[in-house]
Motif scaffolding. Sequence first.
Motif, mmCIF file in Angstrom:
data_model
loop_
_atom_site.group_PDB
_atom_site.id
_atom_site.type_symbol
_atom_site.label_atom_id
_atom_site.label_comp_id
_atom_site.label_asym_id
_atom_site.label_seq_id
_atom_site.Cartn_x
_atom_site.Cartn_y
_atom_site.Cartn_z
ATOM 1 N N ALA A 147 -9.328 57.219 93.739
ATOM 2 C CA ALA A 147 -10.012 57.788 92.573
ATOM 3 C C ALA A 147 -10.663 56.727 91.697
ATOM 4 C CB ALA A 147 -9.021 58.615 91.743
ATOM 5 N N HIS A 148 -10.079 55.528 91.647
ATOM 6 C CA HIS A 148 -10.630 54.448 90.831
ATOM 7 C C HIS A 148 -11.819 53.752 91.506
ATOM 8 C CE1 HIS A 148 -11.001 50.674 88.678
ATOM 9 N NE2 HIS A 148 -10.147 51.084 87.765
ATOM 10 N N PRO A 149 -11.689 53.279 92.738
ATOM 11 C CA PRO A 149 -12.790 52.505 93.324
ATOM 12 C C PRO A 149 -14.019 53.330 93.672
ATOM 13 C CG PRO A 149 -10.989 52.753 94.903
ATOM 14 C CD PRO A 149 -10.473 53.252 93.590
ATOM 15 N N LEU A 150 -13.878 54.628 93.922
ATOM 16 C CA LEU A 150 -15.043 55.416 94.316
ATOM 17 C C LEU A 150 -16.093 55.495 93.199
ATOM 18 C CD1 LEU A 150 -16.633 57.184 96.241
ATOM 19 C CD2 LEU A 150 -15.268 59.143 95.475
ATOM 20 N N PRO A 151 -15.757 56.012 92.011
ATOM 21 C CA PRO A 151 -16.799 56.065 90.972
ATOM 22 C C PRO A 151 -17.229 54.694 90.488
ATOM 23 C CG PRO A 151 -14.675 56.755 90.077
ATOM 24 C CD PRO A 151 -14.510 56.654 91.563
ATOM 25 N N ALA A 152 -16.331 53.702 90.584
ATOM 26 C CA ALA A 152 -16.721 52.339 90.206
ATOM 27 C C ALA A 152 -17.843 51.852 91.112
ATOM 28 C CB ALA A 152 -15.522 51.401 90.296
ATOM 29 N N ARG A 153 -17.699 52.073 92.410
ATOM 30 C CA ARG A 153 -18.727 51.643 93.356
ATOM 31 C C ARG A 153 -20.022 52.426 93.146
ATOM 32 N NH1 ARG A 153 -17.816 51.482 99.942
ATOM 33 N NH2 ARG A 153 -19.985 51.824 100.580
ATOM 34 N N VAL A 154 -19.899 53.739 92.911
ATOM 35 C CA VAL A 154 -21.093 54.574 92.758
ATOM 36 C C VAL A 154 -21.882 54.196 91.514
ATOM 37 C CG1 VAL A 154 -21.900 56.926 92.328
ATOM 38 C CG2 VAL A 154 -20.143 56.511 94.067
ATOM 39 N N ILE A 155 -21.200 54.036 90.371
ATOM 40 C CA ILE A 155 -21.944 53.725 89.143
ATOM 41 C C ILE A 155 -22.509 52.311 89.191
ATOM 42 C CG2 ILE A 155 -19.982 52.886 87.765
ATOM 43 C CD1 ILE A 155 -22.961 55.052 86.563
ATOM 44 N N CYS A 156 -21.794 51.389 89.809
ATOM 45 C CA CYS A 156 -22.324 50.028 89.946
ATOM 46 C C CYS A 156 -23.533 50.004 90.877
ATOM 47 C CB CYS A 156 -21.241 49.073 90.440
ATOM 48 S SG CYS A 156 -20.020 48.616 89.180
ATOM 49 N N ASP A 157 -23.508 50.809 91.932
ATOM 50 C CA ASP A 157 -24.665 50.921 92.821
ATOM 51 C C ASP A 157 -25.854 51.504 92.060
ATOM 52 O OD1 ASP A 157 -23.249 49.918 94.958
ATOM 53 O OD2 ASP A 157 -22.935 51.858 95.938
ATOM 54 N N LEU A 158 -25.602 52.542 91.309
ATOM 55 C CA LEU A 158 -26.671 53.223 90.583
ATOM 56 C C LEU A 158 -27.318 52.300 89.552
ATOM 57 C CD1 LEU A 158 -28.110 55.998 90.127
ATOM 58 C CD2 LEU A 158 -26.416 56.428 88.338
ATOM 59 N N LEU A 159 -26.480 51.553 88.833
ATOM 60 C CA LEU A 159 -26.991 50.659 87.796
ATOM 61 C C LEU A 159 -27.541 49.360 88.367
ATOM 62 C CD1 LEU A 159 -24.270 51.049 85.003
ATOM 63 C CD2 LEU A 159 -26.481 52.195 85.179
ATOM 64 N N GLY A 160 -27.084 48.983 89.553
ATOM 65 C CA GLY A 160 -27.517 47.721 90.145
ATOM 66 C C GLY A 160 -26.678 46.536 89.711
ATOM 67 N N VAL A 161 -25.372 46.766 89.476
ATOM 68 C CA VAL A 161 -24.481 45.683 89.065
ATOM 69 C C VAL A 161 -24.239 44.760 90.263
ATOM 70 C CG1 VAL A 161 -22.181 45.096 88.190
ATOM 71 C CG2 VAL A 161 -23.351 47.159 87.365
ATOM 72 N N PRO A 162 -24.505 43.461 90.116
ATOM 73 C CA PRO A 162 -24.276 42.524 91.230
ATOM 74 C C PRO A 162 -22.804 42.488 91.635
ATOM 75 C CG PRO A 162 -25.577 41.499 89.482
ATOM 76 C CD PRO A 162 -25.057 42.787 88.930
ATOM 77 N N ASP A 163 -22.547 42.212 92.902
ATOM 78 C CA ASP A 163 -21.172 42.190 93.410
ATOM 79 C C ASP A 163 -20.285 41.242 92.617
ATOM 80 O OD1 ASP A 163 -21.835 44.017 95.337
ATOM 81 O OD2 ASP A 163 -22.063 42.548 96.951
ATOM 82 N N ARG A 164 -20.813 40.097 92.230
ATOM 83 C CA ARG A 164 -19.985 39.092 91.553
ATOM 84 C C ARG A 164 -19.520 39.557 90.167
ATOM 85 N NH1 ARG A 164 -22.496 36.219 87.675
ATOM 86 N NH2 ARG A 164 -24.763 36.488 87.443
ATOM 87 N N LEU A 165 -20.212 40.528 89.562
ATOM 88 C CA LEU A 165 -19.839 40.998 88.229
ATOM 89 C C LEU A 165 -19.022 42.289 88.259
ATOM 90 C CD1 LEU A 165 -23.106 40.307 86.174
ATOM 91 C CD2 LEU A 165 -20.974 38.989 86.191
ATOM 92 N N ARG A 166 -18.855 42.866 89.439
ATOM 93 C CA ARG A 166 -18.146 44.143 89.503
ATOM 94 C C ARG A 166 -16.664 44.048 89.145
ATOM 95 N NH1 ARG A 166 -21.085 48.039 93.983
ATOM 96 N NH2 ARG A 166 -23.215 47.548 93.318
ATOM 97 N N PRO A 167 -15.936 43.023 89.581
ATOM 98 C CA PRO A 167 -14.535 42.920 89.148
ATOM 99 C C PRO A 167 -14.394 42.820 87.631
ATOM 100 C CG PRO A 167 -14.936 41.512 91.045
ATOM 101 C CD PRO A 167 -16.282 41.984 90.589
ATOM 102 N N ALA A 168 -15.245 42.033 87.002
ATOM 103 C CA ALA A 168 -15.185 41.890 85.546
ATOM 104 C C ALA A 168 -15.494 43.209 84.861
ATOM 105 C CB ALA A 168 -16.163 40.813 85.084
#
Length: 409
Positions: A147-168
């Motif tokens: 439940a946590h990683p799914l929407p995190a990945r989707v919203i980061c994909d949609l916004l274009g968040v670089p991989d290196r900034l996703r953990p932060a």
Amino acid sequence: MTEPAPIVLDPLGQNIHAESARIRRRGPVTRVELPGGVLAWSVTGCSAARRLLADPRVSRDAYQHWPAFINGEIPPDWPLITWVASRSITNAYGQEHARLRKLLADGFTGRRVALMRPSVEKATADLLDRLAQVPRGEVVDLRAQFAHPLPARVICDLLGVPDRLRPAAGRLIDLVAYGAASPGTAGASAADWRRLATELVTEKQREPGEDVITDLITVRADDGSRLSEDELESTVLTLLRAGHLTVLELISNAVAALLIHPDQLHLVQEGQAGWDDVVEETLRADSPVEHLPLHYAVADMELDGVRIAQGDPILISFGAAGRDPDLHGATAEEFDVTRATKQHLAFGHGYHYCIGAPLGRMQATTALAALFTRFPSLSLAVPAADLEPTATFMLNGHRTLPVHLTGAP
């Protein structure tokens, strides 16, 4: 008659539904005390909440309409400061809100949501493949691993968040939502949020892409104006937070409700109800957002016989509105996927109705259908009474969701 003392809200939200029911018994509009001793009017009735949310005399802009904030009486490390001090679409008022909403609209059209479906399905399948590798009988925290990683990945994909900034970004989302119980933590997280936003915007200005942040940087209003730097950064953070947390809690709450009420899951598995029914009933009975601080009276007004003075803060209880017995009768507290009327305010109403609602619903129905198809014998690994609530009164969910994927060993 002496007015009763305000009900002091539990900042850790240890029993949100019981607290909201206690507030409702005082009436649809009553005084409560927020963290830091801030007083507000609590609105728990669905009808009253809908009227307020559609009333132009009600604002979310603390900079214009909350005297205590304007006069410096609210300290910069107030635990809820990141929720009220943002200059994003969430808190804009009037023409300014209309301008921002129009600039954001293209990022959340039905067409764009439809285009996102394959990536949501792929992200869901990837997570389920990973879960399938867990040894039989091992307890899995479905919140943390699905439940946590799914929407995190989707919203980061949609916004274009670089991989290196996703953990932060993920850490800050959790900190703001669940760890800002103390003033010191709230102040620090607000500063970290702003640094993240600045870095995201700077990177997209340097390397634009096919994503919402790039769109926000380049889009212009009818008069040729663009988002200011502050509006841009605040909007990015708002989308990150809202796009992740609400869907996380929606998926987690839906799974928990179905496992706690296996008769309801059986109805879905037998085709007597659909996944849309599950999502809507979860939004009604277990809204991801209980409270979203704050609204303010732009002028003196009366609501259900209670006088609210100009500048008074108002706390609308979106979760309590869905459980309003005046709307849903004696069974309002029960989870029933076959309920004929599932009316709720989980995505808001009126001027501030959530622009991401279609994307949130699509993620939840996709995730639930795939999860229970892959693991039809999914079961709780602990008694329902042992599920611990998240440490906030604003969101409604569980700290963990321990399950057996293929039934108890």
